[in-house]
Design a protein around this motif. Structure first.
Motif, PDB file in Angstrom:
ATOM      1  N   VAL A 179      14.421  64.200  71.433  1.00  0.00           N
ATOM      2  CA  VAL A 179      13.464  63.326  71.430  1.00  0.00           C
ATOM      3  C   VAL A 179      11.963  63.872  71.616  1.00  0.00           C
ATOM      4  O   VAL A 179      12.126  64.686  72.274  1.00  0.00           O
ATOM      5  CB  VAL A 179      13.508  61.927  72.239  1.00  0.00           C
ATOM      6  N   PRO A 180      10.799  63.486  71.057  1.00  0.00           N
ATOM      7  CA  PRO A 180       9.610  64.465  71.185  1.00  0.00           C
ATOM      8  C   PRO A 180       9.016  63.913  72.522  1.00  0.00           C
ATOM      9  O   PRO A 180       8.043  64.917  72.814  1.00  0.00           O
ATOM     10  CB  PRO A 180       8.616  63.885  70.140  1.00  0.00           C
ATOM     11  N   GLN A 181       9.080  62.773  73.252  1.00  0.00           N
ATOM     12  CA  GLN A 181       8.710  62.699  74.479  1.00  0.00           C
ATOM     13  C   GLN A 181       9.552  61.763  75.201  1.00  0.00           C
ATOM     14  O   GLN A 181      10.452  61.237  74.607  1.00  0.00           O
ATOM     15  CB  GLN A 181       7.362  62.342  74.418  1.00  0.00           C
ATOM     16  N   THR A 182       9.387  61.411  76.559  1.00  0.00           N
ATOM     17  CA  THR A 182      10.289  60.510  77.312  1.00  0.00           C
ATOM     18  C   THR A 182       9.809  59.052  76.834  1.00  0.00           C
ATOM     19  O   THR A 182       8.785  58.967  76.523  1.00  0.00           O
ATOM     20  CB  THR A 182       9.808  60.687  78.983  1.00  0.00           C
ATOM     21  N   ARG A 183      11.028  58.431  76.794  1.00  0.00           N
ATOM     22  CA  ARG A 183      10.633  57.133  76.039  1.00  0.00           C
ATOM     23  C   ARG A 183      11.273  55.980  77.153  1.00  0.00           C
ATOM     24  O   ARG A 183      12.320  56.227  78.002  1.00  0.00           O
ATOM     25  CB  ARG A 183      11.512  56.808  74.967  1.00  0.00           C
ATOM     26  N   VAL A 184      10.656  54.883  77.165  1.00  0.00           N
ATOM     27  CA  VAL A 184      10.843  53.940  78.246  1.00  0.00           C
ATOM     28  C   VAL A 184      11.200  52.540  77.250  1.00  0.00           C
ATOM     29  O   VAL A 184      10.503  52.142  76.498  1.00  0.00           O
ATOM     30  CB  VAL A 184       9.606  53.336  79.116  1.00  0.00           C
ATOM     31  N   LEU A 185      12.520  52.150  77.368  1.00  0.00           N
ATOM     32  CA  LEU A 185      12.848  50.850  76.660  1.00  0.00           C
ATOM     33  C   LEU A 185      13.321  49.711  77.822  1.00  0.00           C
ATOM     34  O   LEU A 185      14.127  49.788  78.296  1.00  0.00           O
ATOM     35  CB  LEU A 185      14.055  51.118  75.853  1.00  0.00           C
ATOM     36  N   ASP A 186      12.143  49.146  78.322  1.00  0.00           N
ATOM     37  CA  ASP A 186      12.393  48.129  79.344  1.00  0.00           C
ATOM     38  C   ASP A 186      12.094  46.689  78.753  1.00  0.00           C
ATOM     39  O   ASP A 186      12.348  45.560  79.676  1.00  0.00           O
ATOM     40  CB  ASP A 186      11.392  48.369  80.603  1.00  0.00           C
ATOM     41  N   LYS A 187      11.657  46.276  77.516  1.00  0.00           N
ATOM     42  CA  LYS A 187      11.675  44.824  76.896  1.00  0.00           C
ATOM     43  C   LYS A 187      12.871  44.697  75.913  1.00  0.00           C
ATOM     44  O   LYS A 187      13.346  45.804  75.248  1.00  0.00           O
ATOM     45  CB  LYS A 187      10.264  44.916  76.333  1.00  0.00           C
ATOM     46  N   GLY A 188      13.248  43.544  75.700  1.00  0.00           N
ATOM     47  CA  GLY A 188      14.229  43.315  74.843  1.00  0.00           C
ATOM     48  C   GLY A 188      13.781  43.574  73.394  1.00  0.00           C
ATOM     49  O   GLY A 188      14.509  43.984  72.339  1.00  0.00           O
ATOM     50  N   GLN A 189      12.540  43.554  73.009  1.00  0.00           N
ATOM     51  CA  GLN A 189      11.952  44.035  71.576  1.00  0.00           C
ATOM     52  C   GLN A 189      11.848  45.396  71.608  1.00  0.00           C
ATOM     53  O   GLN A 189      11.399  45.950  70.585  1.00  0.00           O
ATOM     54  CB  GLN A 189      10.883  43.003  71.095  1.00  0.00           C
ATOM     55  N   ASP A 190      11.926  46.236  72.550  1.00  0.00           N
ATOM     56  CA  ASP A 190      11.649  47.684  72.478  1.00  0.00           C
ATOM     57  C   ASP A 190      12.777  48.363  71.628  1.00  0.00           C
ATOM     58  O   ASP A 190      14.087  47.765  71.902  1.00  0.00           O
ATOM     59  CB  ASP A 190      11.684  48.325  73.887  1.00  0.00           C
ATOM     60  N   TRP A 191      12.689  49.354  70.834  1.00  0.00           N
ATOM     61  CA  TRP A 191      13.551  50.171  70.133  1.00  0.00           C
ATOM     62  C   TRP A 191      13.230  51.404  69.935  1.00  0.00           C
ATOM     63  O   TRP A 191      12.141  52.001  69.965  1.00  0.00           O
ATOM     64  CB  TRP A 191      14.122  49.311  68.861  1.00  0.00           C
ATOM     65  N   ILE A 192      14.242  52.361  69.643  1.00  0.00           N
ATOM     66  CA  ILE A 192      14.155  53.757  69.224  1.00  0.00           C
ATOM     67  C   ILE A 192      15.230  53.865  67.916  1.00  0.00           C
ATOM     68  O   ILE A 192      16.637  53.373  68.322  1.00  0.00           O
ATOM     69  CB  ILE A 192      14.555  54.638  70.461  1.00  0.00           C
ATOM     70  N   GLU A 193      14.859  54.484  67.070  1.00  0.00           N
ATOM     71  CA  GLU A 193      15.660  54.870  65.940  1.00  0.00           C
ATOM     72  C   GLU A 193      15.995  56.377  65.788  1.00  0.00           C
ATOM     73  O   GLU A 193      15.127  56.955  65.802  1.00  0.00           O
ATOM     74  CB  GLU A 193      15.176  54.112  64.676  1.00  0.00           C
TER      75      GLU A 193
END
Length: 45
Positions: free
Chosen positions: A10-24
């Motif tokens: 991944v290119p940078q640190t990611r935060v997925l803390d909401k129900g609508q957040d996503w990463i593909e």
């Protein structure tokens, strides 16, 4: 790249803390690893 691993990057640190957040991710057969292809977050960070 940040978070580089032989099979995952991944290119940078990611935060997925909401129900609508996503990463593909998409498989890169040339590098033989998963790579981030899209990201969405409502987080301020």
């Amino acid at each position: 790249m940040k978070g580089a691993h032989p099979s995952f990057v991944v290119p940078q640190t990611r935060v997925l803390d909401k129900g609508q957040d996503w990463i593909e991710f998409e498989w890169n057969p040339h590098a033989n690893r998963w790579e981030e292809s899209a990201f969405r977050s409502s987080s301020a960070t």
